[in-house]
Write a protein that holds these residues in place. Structure first.
Motif, PDB file in Angstrom:
ATOM      1  N   ALA A  58       0.829  -1.204   0.000  1.00 17.67           N
ATOM      2  CA  ALA A  58       0.000   0.000   0.000  1.00 17.67           C
ATOM      3  C   ALA A  58       0.863   1.255   0.000  1.00 17.67           C
ATOM      4  N   LEU A  59       1.961   1.232   0.743  1.00 11.03           N
ATOM      5  CA  LEU A  59       2.864   2.387   0.750  1.00 11.03           C
ATOM      6  C   LEU A  59       3.540   2.570  -0.604  1.00 11.03           C
ATOM      7  N   ARG A  60       3.921   1.465  -1.242  1.00  5.94           N
ATOM      8  CA  ARG A  60       4.550   1.566  -2.560  1.00  5.94           C
ATOM      9  C   ARG A  60       3.565   2.034  -3.625  1.00  5.94           C
ATOM     10  N   ALA A  61       2.284   1.847  -3.372  1.00  4.91           N
ATOM     11  CA  ALA A  61       1.294   2.394  -4.297  1.00  4.91           C
ATOM     12  C   ALA A  61       1.327   3.917  -4.268  1.00  4.91           C
ATOM     13  N   GLY A  62       1.750   4.476  -3.126  1.00  7.29           N
ATOM     14  CA  GLY A  62       1.917   5.924  -3.052  1.00  7.29           C
ATOM     15  C   GLY A  62       3.111   6.397  -3.848  1.00  7.29           C
ATOM     16  N   ARG A  63       4.207   5.636  -3.776  1.00  4.34           N
ATOM     17  CA  ARG A  63       5.407   5.921  -4.584  1.00  4.34           C
ATOM     18  C   ARG A  63       6.299   4.693  -4.559  1.00  4.34           C
ATOM     19  N   PRO A  64       6.713   4.192  -5.704  1.00  5.70           N
ATOM     20  CA  PRO A  64       7.421   2.903  -5.737  1.00  5.70           C
ATOM     21  C   PRO A  64       8.729   2.876  -4.958  1.00  5.70           C
ATOM     22  N   ASP A  65       9.409   4.013  -4.829  1.00  8.88           N
ATOM     23  CA  ASP A  65      10.707   3.988  -4.148  1.00  8.88           C
ATOM     24  C   ASP A  65      10.614   4.454  -2.699  1.00  8.88           C
ATOM     25  N   VAL A  66       9.440   4.344  -2.088  1.00 10.32           N
ATOM     26  CA  VAL A  66       9.294   4.695  -0.680  1.00 10.32           C
ATOM     27  C   VAL A  66      10.208   3.826   0.174  1.00 10.32           C
ATOM     28  N   LEU A  67      10.804   4.423   1.193  1.00 11.46           N
ATOM     29  CA  LEU A  67      11.615   3.666   2.135  1.00 11.46           C
ATOM     30  C   LEU A  67      10.716   3.122   3.241  1.00 11.46           C
ATOM     31  N   VAL A  68      10.855   1.841   3.531  1.00 18.17           N
ATOM     32  CA  VAL A  68      10.134   1.229   4.643  1.00 18.17           C
ATOM     33  C   VAL A  68      11.187   0.659   5.584  1.00 18.17           C
ATOM     34  N   ALA A  69      11.269   1.258   6.772  1.00 17.02           N
ATOM     35  CA  ALA A  69      12.322   0.909   7.722  1.00 17.02           C
ATOM     36  C   ALA A  69      11.740   0.202   8.933  1.00 17.02           C
ATOM     37  N   ILE A  70      12.617  -0.476   9.673  1.00 16.53           N
ATOM     38  CA  ILE A  70      12.194  -1.192  10.882  1.00 16.53           C
ATOM     39  C   ILE A  70      13.412  -1.408  11.757  1.00 16.53           C
ATOM     40  N   ASP A  71      13.190  -1.500  13.073  1.00 15.81           N
ATOM     41  CA  ASP A  71      14.241  -1.900  14.013  1.00 15.81           C
ATOM     42  C   ASP A  71      14.153  -3.409  14.206  1.00 15.81           C
ATOM     43  N   GLU A  72      14.912  -4.147  13.441  1.00 15.74           N
ATOM     44  CA  GLU A  72      14.909  -5.611  13.563  1.00 15.74           C
ATOM     45  C   GLU A  72      16.353  -6.044  13.800  1.00 15.74           C
ATOM     46  N   GLU A  73      16.740  -6.083  15.083  1.00 18.04           N
ATOM     47  CA  GLU A  73      18.118  -6.393  15.449  1.00 18.04           C
ATOM     48  C   GLU A  73      18.305  -7.879  15.741  1.00 18.04           C
ATOM     49  N   GLY A  74      17.209  -8.652  15.815  1.00 15.40           N
ATOM     50  CA  GLY A  74      17.319  -9.967  16.416  1.00 15.40           C
ATOM     51  C   GLY A  74      17.475  -9.773  17.919  1.00 15.40           C
ATOM     52  N   GLY A  75      17.523 -10.854  18.667  1.00 16.60           N
ATOM     53  CA  GLY A  75      17.723 -10.709  20.098  1.00 16.60           C
ATOM     54  C   GLY A  75      16.608  -9.941  20.771  1.00 16.60           C
ATOM     55  N   ASP A  76      16.986  -8.978  21.597  1.00 10.74           N
ATOM     56  CA  ASP A  76      16.031  -8.290  22.449  1.00 10.74           C
ATOM     57  C   ASP A  76      15.224  -7.215  21.731  1.00 10.74           C
ATOM     58  N   VAL A  77      15.655  -6.788  20.569  1.00  9.37           N
ATOM     59  CA  VAL A  77      14.936  -5.737  19.834  1.00  9.37           C
ATOM     60  C   VAL A  77      14.388  -6.335  18.542  1.00  9.37           C
ATOM     61  N   THR A  78      13.100  -6.601  18.556  1.00  9.68           N
ATOM     62  CA  THR A  78      12.434  -7.187  17.392  1.00  9.68           C
ATOM     63  C   THR A  78      11.078  -6.537  17.222  1.00  9.68           C
ATOM     64  N   ARG A  79      10.709  -6.310  15.993  1.00  4.62           N
ATOM     65  CA  ARG A  79       9.368  -5.806  15.679  1.00  4.62           C
ATOM     66  C   ARG A  79       8.544  -6.898  14.981  1.00  4.62           C
ATOM     67  N   LEU A  80       9.170  -7.634  14.067  1.00  2.00           N
ATOM     68  CA  LEU A  80       8.432  -8.690  13.380  1.00  2.00           C
ATOM     69  C   LEU A  80       7.945  -9.762  14.344  1.00  2.00           C
ATOM     70  N   ALA A  81       8.735 -10.040  15.380  1.00  2.00           N
ATOM     71  CA  ALA A  81       8.387 -11.106  16.330  1.00  2.00           C
ATOM     72  C   ALA A  81       8.070 -10.530  17.703  1.00  2.00           C
ATOM     73  N   HIS A  82       7.494  -9.335  17.729  1.00  3.72           N
ATOM     74  CA  HIS A  82       7.258  -8.690  19.023  1.00  3.72           C
ATOM     75  C   HIS A  82       6.259  -9.466  19.881  1.00  3.72           C
ATOM     76  N   ALA A  83       5.422 -10.280  19.286  1.00  2.23           N
ATOM     77  CA  ALA A  83       4.407 -11.014  20.052  1.00  2.23           C
ATOM     78  C   ALA A  83       4.974 -12.257  20.731  1.00  2.23           C
ATOM     79  N   THR A  84       6.102 -12.764  20.247  1.00  2.94           N
ATOM     80  CA  THR A  84       6.647 -14.022  20.768  1.00  2.94           C
ATOM     81  C   THR A  84       8.090 -13.919  21.219  1.00  2.94           C
ATOM     82  N   GLY A  85       8.835 -12.942  20.708  1.00  2.00           N
ATOM     83  CA  GLY A  85      10.277 -12.906  20.879  1.00  2.00           C
ATOM     84  C   GLY A  85      10.961 -13.420  19.631  1.00  2.00           C
ATOM     85  N   SER A  86      12.141 -12.922  19.379  1.00  2.36           N
ATOM     86  CA  SER A  86      12.836 -13.242  18.126  1.00  2.36           C
ATOM     87  C   SER A  86      13.340 -14.676  18.092  1.00  2.36           C
TER      88      SER A  86
END
Length: 487
Positions: A58-86
């Motif tokens: 949906a964001l790329r529909a706004g502009r194809p080269d949009v940057l999509v960032a995230i803090d995904e360090e593994g270990g103690d800092v995770t966003r993709l696995a925030h519900a369970t832990g990395s």
């Protein structure tokens, strides 16, 4: 009268915003179409991989080269696995293992997962040298306290991410590892001479620059010898003279979140901070997590006003927006992650976490214990992510208590004849933590599992001290397996 459309678009091209919830609201996509550089995803934006992929589309529909960032360090800092832990161990565990090829594989696996859902920039790796044992915000996010080791693993991590087509952003320049306060809440001071920084804190940044890292993140720390009274994020001496002229970095300089107190206290707000960061040499301004359309417009308007009143030169903002555009162009042409053979976390992350466990003392006799997990607060960087041994225990009772105020006699009665396994995170810093260990160890066999930065503290009465070097899902499973308690 509204903003000049050209100047507004120029200003938006230097901003990294965010939005609430799992579905990008219309304003978030419309700002991308108007020139906003991109958005950062946080835990509240993440439900399932399919949902994240739909959001980034949906964001790329706004502009194809949009940057999509995230803090995904593994270990103690995770966003993709925030519900369970990395499912991956973090940097401290990887540093202890000492296998740079493993570090590269772990980060390539993380990058592959990010690319598969349309994320293009990972605000990682953390390359700070954790030289202060009581650092409240880095700790297990660091590869260690040795600059040479940290440099080697930092370069491997950046290369691994970028081999999967995701831009790496090394943080936090010029080094957050010696701070003993948290820049989310105040402006820390690292009172070190430039020579000390070059020997202790800066080698990992030199390594990631040599490895081709596409971005570097600033630190909201005060280094008086370089920055005076303000943070490095607002210091031309740090961002231009040191990072670019001396260390030769040519990529994008991304600020740490401008909503953090380490920045707002110095600048008087997010919008003035954005102007000061641009003037100092930053290119992409991370606003933070609590963002709405009005805030983005206010920051853009302040940048335009600064262009009019002379606080900012147009050439500087054009340079910043140009570097951001170059970063976006790289993410669109980077390696296709589908070309890589996917390595599942079960094959990689959990095995790596097992290699990082260290045991001091003797674990014999702890096969049927009472597991006591001590409550510990999370930093803002970590967020409220589950941790501990609980999900991995097979037929073993676990209770949770706060160390301060816990009744040792009641815990002894509850344990009965069973030994006690105390699980903590930064346990020596928990009010009442060391005292509780000593009180229980006076009558029961006690094993301590430390899932934070271990430091130099050791419990005097415990029979065993187990360090996992992190509190991810993978670290928890590794500890349970080491104790013989896993299913």
């Amino acid at each position: 009268m509204g903003l000049d459309p050209g100047l507004r678009r120029l200003a938006l091209g230097t901003l990294l915003a965010a939005y609430p919830g799992p579905v990008p609201p219309d304003w978030a996509v419309e700002l991308v179409a108007d020139g906003l550089a991109g958005h950062t995803l946080f835990g509240g934006n993440v439900d399932t991989p399919a949902q994240v992929a739909a959001s980034t589309a949906a964001l790329r529909a706004g502009r194809p080269d949009v940057l999509v960032a995230i803090d995904e360090e593994g270990g103690d800092v995770t966003r993709l696995a925030h519900a369970t832990g990395s499912p991956y161990p973090g940097n401290a565990a990887l540093g202890v293992v000492g296998d740079v090829a493993l570090t590269r594989r772990v980060y390539r696996a993380i990058g592959t997962e990010l690319a598969a859902v349309g994320i293009t920039v990972d605000l990682a790796p953390t390359v700070d040298v954790n030289s202060a044992d009581d650092n409240p915000v880095i700790g297990t996010r660091s590869f260690g306290a040795d600059p040479v080791r940290v440099a080697a693993h930092s370069a491997a991590a950046a290369a691994g991410l970028q081999s999967a087509g995701v831009a790496a952003c090394a943080k936090h320049f010029p080094g957050h590892g010696a701070a003993i306060t948290d820049s989310h809440h105040e402006l820390p001071t690292v009172d070190a001479a430039p020579g000390v920084l070059r020997e202790r804190d800066l080698p990992p940044f030199a390594a990631v620059i040599a490895a081709g890292a596409r971005a570097v993140m600033t630190a909201h720390i005060r280094v008086p010898a370089l920055t005076g009274d303000g943070p490095a994020t607002f210091s031309r001496a740090v961002l231009v003279d040191l990072l670019r002229a001396e260390y030769g970095f040519t990529g994008a300089v991304i600020t740490d979140a401008l909503e953090m107190k380490g920045a707002t206290l110095a600048a008087g707000g997010i919008a003035p901070g954005a102007v000061r960061a641009l003037a100092a040499g930053a290119d992409l301004l991370c606003i933070g997590a609590r963002v709405h359309a009005e805030l983005v417009e206010r920051v853009a308007a302040e940048i335009v006003a600064a262009l009019h009143d002379g606080r900012l030169a147009r050439e500087r903002v054009e340079q910043a927006a140009g570097r951001v555009a170059e970063l976006a162009a790289w993410t669109r042409t980077a390696a296709d992650p589908a070309a890589w053979t996917r390595t599942t976390p079960a094959d990689l992350g959990y095995a790596a976490a097992r290699r990082a466990v260290r045991v001091e003392g003797v674990l014999a006799g702890f096969d049927h214990p009472l597991v006591v997990q001590l409550h510990a607060t999370s930093t803002m960087a970590e967020g409220r992510v589950p941790w501990g041994l609980g999900p991995h225990l097979d037929g073993v009772e676990q209770i949770r208590v706060a160390a301060l105020g816990a009744d040792p006699a009641a815990l002894r009665r509850h344990a009965g004849a069973r030994p006690i396994v105390l699980v903590g995170r930064r346990l020596h810093r928990l009010p009442g933590g060391p005292e509780l260990v000593d009180a229980l160890a006076a009558t029961h066999p006690v094993a301590v599992v430390e899932m934070g930065w271990p430091g130099s503290w050791r419990p005097t009465g415990a029979r065993a001290f187990v360090t996992t070097h992190g509190a991810s899902h993978a670290n928890g499973r590794a500890a349970a397996e080491t104790l013989g308690l896993a299913g």
